[in-house]
Design a protein around this motif. Structure first.
Motif, PDB file in Angstrom:
ATOM      1  N   SER A  18       0.835  -1.203   0.000  1.00  0.00           N
ATOM      2  CA  SER A  18       0.000   0.000   0.000  1.00  0.00           C
ATOM      3  C   SER A  18       0.866   1.247   0.000  1.00  0.00           C
ATOM      4  CB  SER A  18      -0.916   0.030   1.226  1.00  0.00           C
ATOM      5  OG  SER A  18      -1.991  -0.859   1.085  1.00  0.00           O
ATOM      6  N   VAL A  19       0.527   2.177  -0.867  1.00  0.00           N
ATOM      7  CA  VAL A  19       1.115   3.508  -0.827  1.00  0.00           C
ATOM      8  C   VAL A  19       0.227   4.355   0.079  1.00  0.00           C
ATOM      9  CG1 VAL A  19       1.692   5.587  -2.156  1.00  0.00           C
ATOM     10  CG2 VAL A  19       2.157   3.305  -3.111  1.00  0.00           C
ATOM     11  N   ILE A  20       0.827   4.934   1.107  1.00  0.00           N
ATOM     12  CA  ILE A  20       0.076   5.757   2.041  1.00  0.00           C
ATOM     13  C   ILE A  20       0.748   7.113   2.196  1.00  0.00           C
ATOM     14  CG2 ILE A  20      -0.723   3.738   3.310  1.00  0.00           C
ATOM     15  CD1 ILE A  20       1.232   4.564   5.559  1.00  0.00           C
ATOM     16  N   ARG A  21      -0.039   8.085   2.633  1.00  0.00           N
ATOM     17  CA  ARG A  21       0.482   9.406   2.958  1.00  0.00           C
ATOM     18  C   ARG A  21       0.384   9.620   4.465  1.00  0.00           C
ATOM     19  NH1 ARG A  21      -0.957  14.208  -1.164  1.00  0.00           N
ATOM     20  NH2 ARG A  21      -0.101  13.324  -3.080  1.00  0.00           N
ATOM     21  N   VAL A  22       1.506  10.012   5.048  1.00  0.00           N
ATOM     22  CA  VAL A  22       1.581  10.253   6.490  1.00  0.00           C
ATOM     23  C   VAL A  22       1.943  11.713   6.709  1.00  0.00           C
ATOM     24  CG1 VAL A  22       2.713   9.628   8.655  1.00  0.00           C
ATOM     25  CG2 VAL A  22       2.293   7.871   6.904  1.00  0.00           C
ATOM     26  N   ARG A 185      12.855  12.362   5.333  1.00  0.00           N
ATOM     27  CA  ARG A 185      13.274  13.545   4.588  1.00  0.00           C
ATOM     28  C   ARG A 185      14.663  13.342   3.981  1.00  0.00           C
ATOM     29  NH1 ARG A 185      12.464  18.196   1.620  1.00  0.00           N
ATOM     30  NH2 ARG A 185      14.486  19.191   1.517  1.00  0.00           N
ATOM     31  N   THR A 186      15.577  12.726   4.724  1.00  0.00           N
ATOM     32  CA  THR A 186      16.931  12.476   4.218  1.00  0.00           C
ATOM     33  C   THR A 186      16.916  11.385   3.157  1.00  0.00           C
ATOM     34  OG1 THR A 186      17.927  13.154   6.318  1.00  0.00           O
ATOM     35  CG2 THR A 186      19.253  11.749   4.891  1.00  0.00           C
ATOM     36  N   THR A 187      16.079  10.376   3.355  1.00  0.00           N
ATOM     37  CA  THR A 187      16.019   9.253   2.418  1.00  0.00           C
ATOM     38  C   THR A 187      15.493   9.685   1.051  1.00  0.00           C
ATOM     39  OG1 THR A 187      15.663   7.698   4.243  1.00  0.00           O
ATOM     40  CG2 THR A 187      15.050   6.952   2.036  1.00  0.00           C
ATOM     41  N   ALA A 188      14.436  10.492   1.031  1.00  0.00           N
ATOM     42  CA  ALA A 188      13.815  10.901  -0.237  1.00  0.00           C
ATOM     43  C   ALA A 188      13.323  12.338  -0.118  1.00  0.00           C
ATOM     44  CB  ALA A 188      12.671   9.957  -0.606  1.00  0.00           C
ATOM     45  N   PRO A 189      14.228  13.312  -0.255  1.00  0.00           N
ATOM     46  CA  PRO A 189      13.832  14.716  -0.075  1.00  0.00           C
ATOM     47  C   PRO A 189      12.795  15.150  -1.103  1.00  0.00           C
ATOM     48  CG  PRO A 189      16.231  14.474  -0.085  1.00  0.00           C
ATOM     49  CD  PRO A 189      15.657  13.173  -0.549  1.00  0.00           C
ATOM     50  N   CYS A 219       9.408  13.023   1.019  1.00  0.00           N
ATOM     51  CA  CYS A 219       9.051  13.548   2.327  1.00  0.00           C
ATOM     52  C   CYS A 219       9.557  14.977   2.470  1.00  0.00           C
ATOM     53  CB  CYS A 219       9.646  12.682   3.440  1.00  0.00           C
ATOM     54  SG  CYS A 219       9.286  13.281   5.107  1.00  0.00           S
ATOM     55  N   GLY A 220       8.702  15.852   2.973  1.00  0.00           N
ATOM     56  CA  GLY A 220       9.107  17.230   3.224  1.00  0.00           C
ATOM     57  C   GLY A 220       7.900  18.096   3.527  1.00  0.00           C
ATOM     58  N   ASP A 238       2.028  27.242  14.586  1.00  0.00           N
ATOM     59  CA  ASP A 238       3.381  27.799  14.611  1.00  0.00           C
ATOM     60  C   ASP A 238       4.437  26.822  14.108  1.00  0.00           C
ATOM     61  OD1 ASP A 238       3.255  26.072  16.758  1.00  0.00           O
ATOM     62  OD2 ASP A 238       4.290  27.417  18.158  1.00  0.00           O
ATOM     63  N   HIS A 239       4.023  25.704  13.492  1.00  0.00           N
ATOM     64  CA  HIS A 239       4.934  24.779  12.816  1.00  0.00           C
ATOM     65  C   HIS A 239       4.445  24.572  11.388  1.00  0.00           C
ATOM     66  CE1 HIS A 239       7.326  22.750  16.171  1.00  0.00           C
ATOM     67  NE2 HIS A 239       6.545  23.612  16.802  1.00  0.00           N
ATOM     68  N   LEU A 240       5.350  24.126  10.538  1.00  0.00           N
ATOM     69  CA  LEU A 240       4.966  23.672   9.206  1.00  0.00           C
ATOM     70  C   LEU A 240       4.822  22.147   9.230  1.00  0.00           C
ATOM     71  CD1 LEU A 240       7.303  25.922   7.037  1.00  0.00           C
ATOM     72  CD2 LEU A 240       4.818  26.117   7.254  1.00  0.00           C
ATOM     73  N   PRO A 241       3.910  21.607   8.449  1.00  0.00           N
ATOM     74  CA  PRO A 241       3.690  20.158   8.460  1.00  0.00           C
ATOM     75  C   PRO A 241       4.754  19.413   7.659  1.00  0.00           C
ATOM     76  CG  PRO A 241       2.269  21.183   6.834  1.00  0.00           C
ATOM     77  CD  PRO A 241       2.997  22.307   7.523  1.00  0.00           C
ATOM     78  N   VAL A 242       4.902  18.139   7.979  1.00  0.00           N
ATOM     79  CA  VAL A 242       5.776  17.249   7.215  1.00  0.00           C
ATOM     80  C   VAL A 242       4.898  16.166   6.596  1.00  0.00           C
ATOM     81  CG1 VAL A 242       7.739  15.671   7.289  1.00  0.00           C
ATOM     82  CG2 VAL A 242       7.684  17.655   8.811  1.00  0.00           C
ATOM     83  N   LEU A 243       4.993  16.021   5.276  1.00  0.00           N
ATOM     84  CA  LEU A 243       4.190  15.036   4.552  1.00  0.00           C
ATOM     85  C   LEU A 243       5.110  14.008   3.916  1.00  0.00           C
ATOM     86  CD1 LEU A 243       1.402  14.119   3.466  1.00  0.00           C
ATOM     87  CD2 LEU A 243       1.793  15.644   1.498  1.00  0.00           C
ATOM     88  N   ALA A 244       4.817  12.734   4.133  1.00  0.00           N
ATOM     89  CA  ALA A 244       5.601  11.657   3.553  1.00  0.00           C
ATOM     90  C   ALA A 244       4.702  10.708   2.782  1.00  0.00           C
ATOM     91  CB  ALA A 244       6.347  10.879   4.635  1.00  0.00           C
ATOM     92  N   ALA A 245       5.192  10.245   1.642  1.00  0.00           N
ATOM     93  CA  ALA A 245       4.537   9.164   0.894  1.00  0.00           C
ATOM     94  C   ALA A 245       5.388   7.921   1.049  1.00  0.00           C
ATOM     95  CB  ALA A 245       4.383   9.532  -0.583  1.00  0.00           C
ATOM     96  N   LEU A 246       4.754   6.831   1.474  1.00  0.00           N
ATOM     97  CA  LEU A 246       5.470   5.609   1.802  1.00  0.00           C
ATOM     98  C   LEU A 246       4.807   4.425   1.118  1.00  0.00           C
ATOM     99  CD1 LEU A 246       5.621   6.175   5.670  1.00  0.00           C
ATOM    100  CD2 LEU A 246       7.340   6.884   4.002  1.00  0.00           C
ATOM    101  N   ARG A 247       5.625   3.470   0.689  1.00  0.00           N
ATOM    102  CA  ARG A 247       5.087   2.196   0.195  1.00  0.00           C
ATOM    103  C   ARG A 247       5.356   1.141   1.256  1.00  0.00           C
ATOM    104  NH1 ARG A 247       7.156   1.965  -4.502  1.00  0.00           N
ATOM    105  NH2 ARG A 247       5.321   2.436  -5.768  1.00  0.00           N
ATOM    106  N   VAL A 248       4.272   0.621   1.838  1.00  0.00           N
ATOM    107  CA  VAL A 248       4.377  -0.358   2.922  1.00  0.00           C
ATOM    108  C   VAL A 248       4.136  -1.742   2.343  1.00  0.00           C
ATOM    109  CG1 VAL A 248       3.530  -1.039   5.189  1.00  0.00           C
ATOM    110  CG2 VAL A 248       3.499   1.392   4.526  1.00  0.00           C
ATOM    111  N   PRO A 249       5.087  -2.667   2.501  1.00  0.00           N
ATOM    112  CA  PRO A 249       4.906  -3.999   1.926  1.00  0.00           C
ATOM    113  C   PRO A 249       3.722  -4.738   2.541  1.00  0.00           C
ATOM    114  CG  PRO A 249       7.207  -3.620   2.519  1.00  0.00           C
ATOM    115  CD  PRO A 249       6.420  -2.494   3.109  1.00  0.00           C
ATOM    116  N   ALA A 250       3.160  -5.656   1.752  1.00  0.00           N
ATOM    117  CA  ALA A 250       2.109  -6.505   2.285  1.00  0.00           C
ATOM    118  C   ALA A 250       2.693  -7.397   3.378  1.00  0.00           C
ATOM    119  CB  ALA A 250       1.522  -7.357   1.156  1.00  0.00           C
ATOM    120  N   THR A 251       1.895  -7.671   4.385  1.00  0.00           N
ATOM    121  CA  THR A 251       2.325  -8.527   5.471  1.00  0.00           C
ATOM    122  C   THR A 251       2.246  -9.977   5.034  1.00  0.00           C
ATOM    123  OG1 THR A 251       1.528  -6.930   7.093  1.00  0.00           O
ATOM    124  CG2 THR A 251       1.908  -9.181   7.866  1.00  0.00           C
ATOM    125  N   ALA A 252       3.335 -10.686   5.251  1.00  0.00           N
ATOM    126  CA  ALA A 252       3.376 -12.090   4.822  1.00  0.00           C
ATOM    127  C   ALA A 252       2.396 -12.932   5.632  1.00  0.00           C
ATOM    128  CB  ALA A 252       4.785 -12.626   4.981  1.00  0.00           C
TER     129      ALA A 252
END
Length: 252
Positions: A18-22, A185-189, A219-220, A238-252
């Protein structure tokens, strides 16, 4: 012509992943423009919202529920029962279990806690933690260790954690987390880097982390996300949000 790269939309892949947004967001107890806050969250189209500084006092559940409804979410867990951190989710998530955790109290300092959950998106099973770490450096470092212990204790192969760390990436607490998890953020800016403050972004003290095995697609800070304006970002909190898109593998 300026081409703006957008994060992928949420979806279920043919292999069951699943591709999810966090989204991780310090909402300052909803003391600012809550309509702007709801617009920002809605525009990010998150599957999970890791909230910090959720309302904790009079009618706090009603306030948080109102924000969730206005932004297409429901309350998953947390709030006053976790001393501020909370997790919202959309109806794509299937909830297995939740737990709010209060961390040890240091006399004279603010009580801290963790909002935790295990959810499924189709065949993908995911542990989730929202945190807001201490302003005091030694306590903050101890809390990061407790977060990692709690993450391991969720009993899932894949997990995400995010929140307001009150520390920059070169600090010992941030490094402790980044050494054990992927700093998304460091992995995929993607998008903007700095999260504090909206009026003068100059430091990254908010982050989303993921366990190994989760593919970080980007992520950023969602500065160029359609539907998000600088006016709303400044008015919401008073903060800016951080949005990440992640691909989570199916559970075996």
């Amino acid at each position: 012509m300026l081409i703006v790269m957008l994060l992928p939309n949420s979806r279920t892949e043919p292999d069951g992943s699943s591709v999810i947004r966090v989204l991780s967001y310090n909402i300052r107890s909803m003391r600012d423009d809550t309509e702007a806050l709801a617009r920002v969250i809605t525009a990010c189209a998150p599957d999970l919202v890791l909230v910090q500084e959720a309302p904790r006092f009079f009618r706090w559940r009603k306030k948080l529920a109102r924000l969730a409804a206005a932004s297409g979410q429901v309350i998953l867990t947390g709030g006053a029962t976790a001393a501020g951190p909370a997790i919202l989710c959309n109806l794509r998530a299937t909830v297995e279990r939740t737990q709010d955790v209060l961390l040890p109290l240091t006399p004279g300092l603010h009580r801290r806690g963790l909002a935790t959950a295990v959810v499924r998106f189709g065949a993908a099973r995911l542990g989730v933690i929202s945190c807001h770490l201490s302003l005091q450096k030694d306590e903050r470092h101890d809390q990061a260790g407790m977060l990692l212990d709690r993450l391991a204790g969720l009993g899932v192969e894949h997990a995400v954690a995010g929140g307001d760390l009150n520390e920059r990436p070169d600090g010992p607490t941030f490094r402790l987390l980044a050494d054990s998890l992927q700093d998304c953020r460091t992995t995929a800016p993607w998008g903007g880097e700095f999260t504090s403050t909206p009026a003068n972004p100059h430091q990254r003290i908010d982050a989303v982390f993921a366990t190994e095995g989760i593919e970080v697609l980007g992520c950023g800070v969602p500065l160029e996300q359609p539907g998000i304006t600088e006016t709303d970002l400044r008015a919401a909190t008073d903060h800016l949000p951080v949005l990440a898109a992640l691909r989570v593998p199916a559970t075996a």
